[in-house]
Scaffold this motif. Structure first.
Motif, mmCIF file in Angstrom:
data_model
loop_
_atom_site.group_PDB
_atom_site.id
_atom_site.type_symbol
_atom_site.label_atom_id
_atom_site.label_comp_id
_atom_site.label_asym_id
_atom_site.label_seq_id
_atom_site.Cartn_x
_atom_site.Cartn_y
_atom_site.Cartn_z
ATOM 1 N N ILE A 24 0.861 -1.176 0.000
ATOM 2 C CA ILE A 24 0.000 0.000 0.000
ATOM 3 C C ILE A 24 0.904 1.236 0.000
ATOM 4 C CG2 ILE A 24 -1.764 1.276 1.316
ATOM 5 C CD1 ILE A 24 -2.745 -1.368 0.048
ATOM 6 N N VAL A 25 0.548 2.253 -0.753
ATOM 7 C CA VAL A 25 1.354 3.474 -0.845
ATOM 8 C C VAL A 25 1.514 4.090 0.538
ATOM 9 C CG1 VAL A 25 1.389 5.819 -1.788
ATOM 10 C CG2 VAL A 25 0.678 3.908 -3.226
ATOM 11 N N SER A 26 2.741 4.486 0.859
ATOM 12 C CA SER A 26 3.004 5.055 2.181
ATOM 13 C C SER A 26 3.188 6.576 2.146
ATOM 14 C CB SER A 26 4.241 4.404 2.802
ATOM 15 O OG SER A 26 5.370 4.630 1.975
ATOM 16 N N ASN A 27 3.424 7.170 0.979
ATOM 17 C CA ASN A 27 3.605 8.622 0.865
ATOM 18 C C ASN A 27 2.227 9.260 0.664
ATOM 19 O OD1 ASN A 27 4.666 11.167 0.630
ATOM 20 N ND2 ASN A 27 5.808 10.767 -1.252
ATOM 21 N N VAL A 28 1.486 9.373 1.771
ATOM 22 C CA VAL A 28 0.089 9.800 1.731
ATOM 23 C C VAL A 28 -0.100 10.947 2.719
ATOM 24 C CG1 VAL A 28 -2.298 9.058 2.174
ATOM 25 C CG2 VAL A 28 -0.649 7.460 1.180
ATOM 26 N N SER A 29 -0.925 11.919 2.338
ATOM 27 C CA SER A 29 -1.248 12.999 3.280
ATOM 28 C C SER A 29 -2.695 13.429 3.091
ATOM 29 C CB SER A 29 -0.309 14.187 3.096
ATOM 30 O OG SER A 29 -0.481 14.722 1.809
ATOM 31 N N GLU A 30 -3.201 14.070 4.111
ATOM 32 C CA GLU A 30 -4.562 14.605 4.106
ATOM 33 C C GLU A 30 -4.439 16.095 4.447
ATOM 34 O OE1 GLU A 30 -8.983 13.401 5.807
ATOM 35 O OE2 GLU A 30 -7.220 12.386 6.581
ATOM 36 N N HIS A 31 -4.266 16.924 3.398
ATOM 37 C CA HIS A 31 -4.004 18.352 3.585
ATOM 38 C C HIS A 31 -5.233 19.112 4.076
ATOM 39 C CE1 HIS A 31 -0.073 17.861 1.804
ATOM 40 N NE2 HIS A 31 -0.645 17.128 0.877
ATOM 41 N N PHE A 32 -6.402 18.671 3.676
ATOM 42 C CA PHE A 32 -7.689 19.172 4.145
ATOM 43 C C PHE A 32 -8.499 17.926 4.486
ATOM 44 C CE2 PHE A 32 -6.198 22.227 0.965
ATOM 45 C CZ PHE A 32 -6.259 23.421 1.677
ATOM 46 N N PRO A 33 -9.476 17.992 5.381
ATOM 47 C CA PRO A 33 -10.256 16.792 5.726
ATOM 48 C C PRO A 33 -10.875 16.130 4.484
ATOM 49 C CG PRO A 33 -10.756 18.587 7.229
ATOM 50 C CD PRO A 33 -9.910 19.170 6.130
ATOM 51 N N GLY A 34 -10.504 14.872 4.258
ATOM 52 C CA GLY A 34 -11.050 14.121 3.129
ATOM 53 C C GLY A 34 -10.293 14.287 1.827
ATOM 54 N N ASP A 79 -17.137 19.670 -1.883
ATOM 55 C CA ASP A 79 -16.807 21.014 -1.379
ATOM 56 C C ASP A 79 -17.429 21.273 -0.014
ATOM 57 O OD1 ASP A 79 -15.499 21.398 -3.777
ATOM 58 O OD2 ASP A 79 -16.795 23.022 -4.481
ATOM 59 N N LYS A 80 -18.681 20.821 0.157
ATOM 60 C CA LYS A 80 -19.371 21.111 1.418
ATOM 61 C C LYS A 80 -18.677 20.456 2.610
ATOM 62 C CE LYS A 80 -22.819 17.626 0.337
ATOM 63 N NZ LYS A 80 -24.132 17.466 -0.217
ATOM 64 N N GLU A 81 -17.991 19.317 2.390
ATOM 65 C CA GLU A 81 -17.237 18.674 3.474
ATOM 66 C C GLU A 81 -15.961 19.448 3.789
ATOM 67 O OE1 GLU A 81 -16.593 14.468 2.930
ATOM 68 O OE2 GLU A 81 -18.688 14.146 2.379
ATOM 69 N N LEU A 82 -15.435 20.156 2.792
ATOM 70 C CA LEU A 82 -14.231 20.965 2.998
ATOM 71 C C LEU A 82 -14.564 22.358 3.516
ATOM 72 C CD1 LEU A 82 -12.171 20.171 -0.236
ATOM 73 C CD2 LEU A 82 -11.709 19.390 2.090
ATOM 74 N N GLY A 83 -15.853 22.719 3.465
ATOM 75 C CA GLY A 83 -16.250 24.062 3.871
ATOM 76 C C GLY A 83 -15.840 25.115 2.844
ATOM 77 N N ILE A 84 -15.747 24.692 1.585
ATOM 78 C CA ILE A 84 -15.324 25.598 0.516
ATOM 79 C C ILE A 84 -16.547 26.181 -0.167
ATOM 80 C CG2 ILE A 84 -14.217 25.717 -1.745
ATOM 81 C CD1 ILE A 84 -12.293 23.594 -0.778
ATOM 82 N N GLU A 85 -16.508 27.479 -0.370
ATOM 83 C CA GLU A 85 -17.582 28.158 -1.090
ATOM 84 C C GLU A 85 -16.961 29.317 -1.860
ATOM 85 O OE1 GLU A 85 -21.541 30.615 0.048
ATOM 86 O OE2 GLU A 85 -21.070 28.866 1.267
ATOM 87 N N ALA A 86 -17.284 29.412 -3.141
ATOM 88 C CA ALA A 86 -16.797 30.523 -3.960
ATOM 89 C C ALA A 86 -17.916 31.550 -4.080
ATOM 90 C CB ALA A 86 -16.383 30.016 -5.339
ATOM 91 N N SER A 141 -20.762 17.455 -5.863
ATOM 92 C CA SER A 141 -21.616 16.281 -5.657
ATOM 93 C C SER A 141 -21.604 15.898 -4.174
ATOM 94 C CB SER A 141 -21.095 15.113 -6.515
ATOM 95 O OG SER A 141 -19.946 14.528 -5.925
ATOM 96 N N ASP A 142 -22.211 14.755 -3.882
ATOM 97 C CA ASP A 142 -22.244 14.248 -2.506
ATOM 98 C C ASP A 142 -21.219 13.144 -2.266
ATOM 99 O OD1 ASP A 142 -24.354 15.941 -1.727
ATOM 100 O OD2 ASP A 142 -25.843 14.548 -2.547
ATOM 101 N N LEU A 143 -20.448 12.779 -3.301
ATOM 102 C CA LEU A 143 -19.487 11.678 -3.197
ATOM 103 C C LEU A 143 -18.087 12.157 -3.544
ATOM 104 C CD1 LEU A 143 -21.570 8.957 -5.073
ATOM 105 C CD2 LEU A 143 -21.258 9.178 -2.599
ATOM 106 N N PRO A 144 -17.057 11.488 -3.014
ATOM 107 C CA PRO A 144 -15.687 11.858 -3.377
ATOM 108 C C PRO A 144 -15.422 11.596 -4.858
ATOM 109 C CG PRO A 144 -15.702 10.378 -1.472
ATOM 110 C CD PRO A 144 -17.092 10.422 -2.016
ATOM 111 N N CYS A 145 -14.472 12.323 -5.399
ATOM 112 C CA CYS A 145 -13.990 12.114 -6.768
ATOM 113 C C CYS A 145 -12.561 11.601 -6.660
ATOM 114 C CB CYS A 145 -14.011 13.433 -7.537
ATOM 115 S SG CYS A 145 -13.241 13.319 -9.177
ATOM 116 N N ILE A 146 -12.234 10.577 -7.431
ATOM 117 C CA ILE A 146 -10.862 10.061 -7.444
ATOM 118 C C ILE A 146 -10.249 10.338 -8.805
ATOM 119 C CG2 ILE A 146 -9.400 8.017 -7.272
ATOM 120 C CD1 ILE A 146 -11.282 6.972 -5.135
ATOM 121 N N GLN A 147 -9.067 10.960 -8.758
ATOM 122 C CA GLN A 147 -8.300 11.307 -9.961
ATOM 123 C C GLN A 147 -6.964 10.589 -9.930
ATOM 124 O OE1 GLN A 147 -7.234 15.429 -9.713
ATOM 125 N NE2 GLN A 147 -9.262 16.170 -10.230
ATOM 126 N N LEU A 148 -6.453 10.321 -11.108
ATOM 127 C CA LEU A 148 -5.084 9.859 -11.285
ATOM 128 C C LEU A 148 -4.391 10.943 -12.080
ATOM 129 C CD1 LEU A 148 -3.320 7.377 -10.738
ATOM 130 C CD2 LEU A 148 -4.008 6.520 -12.969
#
Length: 156
Positions: A24-34, A79-86, A141-148
């Motif tokens: 499992i990848v070990s170089n992982v961080s959580e800069h903002f919740p989630g 965004d709503k989980e991060l508390g981000i609003e533009a 949306s209401d779900l996480p997005c995963i990018q590569l």
């Protein structure tokens, strides 16, 4: 889909191909919740040296090594989980610009790509070629997005 991926690295030993590591990848961080960033691999030369791994500092907005690359797996929460609003008429609070050419594949979920003059909805299977532009990601949306993402140094 996994939040933190498994990474398999191959190599050559005694003239034969081998699986050098499988973990499992070990170089992982959580800069903002989630907002989970897994840095899979990095290089710092071109042509690439196949026999070395460059361990990199895991940052939200990376500084790709000169003549190098980053390979990352990113989970972006709503965004709503991060508390981000533009606010209307204001730039997105996470707008940023990197000195890189980025190849980004949306693996799951959906996300808005925002640039200075426009935005577009991306869904699983969509691919972005981001060429050093000012941009932000907005998950409405209401779900996480995963990018590569593969980021290539484009600095002078």
């Amino acid at each position: 889909m996994k939040t933190i991926p498994r990474r398999i690295v191959t190599a050559i030993k005694d003239g034969k191909s081998i699986i050098e590591s499988d973990a499992i990848v070990s170089n992982v961080s959580e800069h903002f919740p989630g907002l989970i960033i897994s840095d899979i691999w990095s290089t710092d030369s071109m042509p690439v040296k196949l026999d070395e791994e460059k361990v990199i500092e895991n940052t939200a907005f990376p500084n790709t090594p000169k003549n190098g690359s980053y390979f990352r797996y990113v989970q972006i929460p709503p965004d709503k989980e991060l508390g981000i609003e533009a606010p209307e008429g204001q730039p997105h609070p996470l707008m940023h610009q990197t000195d890189t050419l980025d190849y980004i594949v949306i693996l799951s979920g959906e996300i808005w790509l925002i640039v200075d003059q426009g935005e577009t909805l991306l869904q699983a299977g969509d691919i972005v070629v981001q060429r050093g532009t000012n941009h932000a990601w907005s998950n409405r949306s209401d779900l996480p997005c995963i990018q590569l993402a593969i980021l290539l140094d484009a600095g002078e």
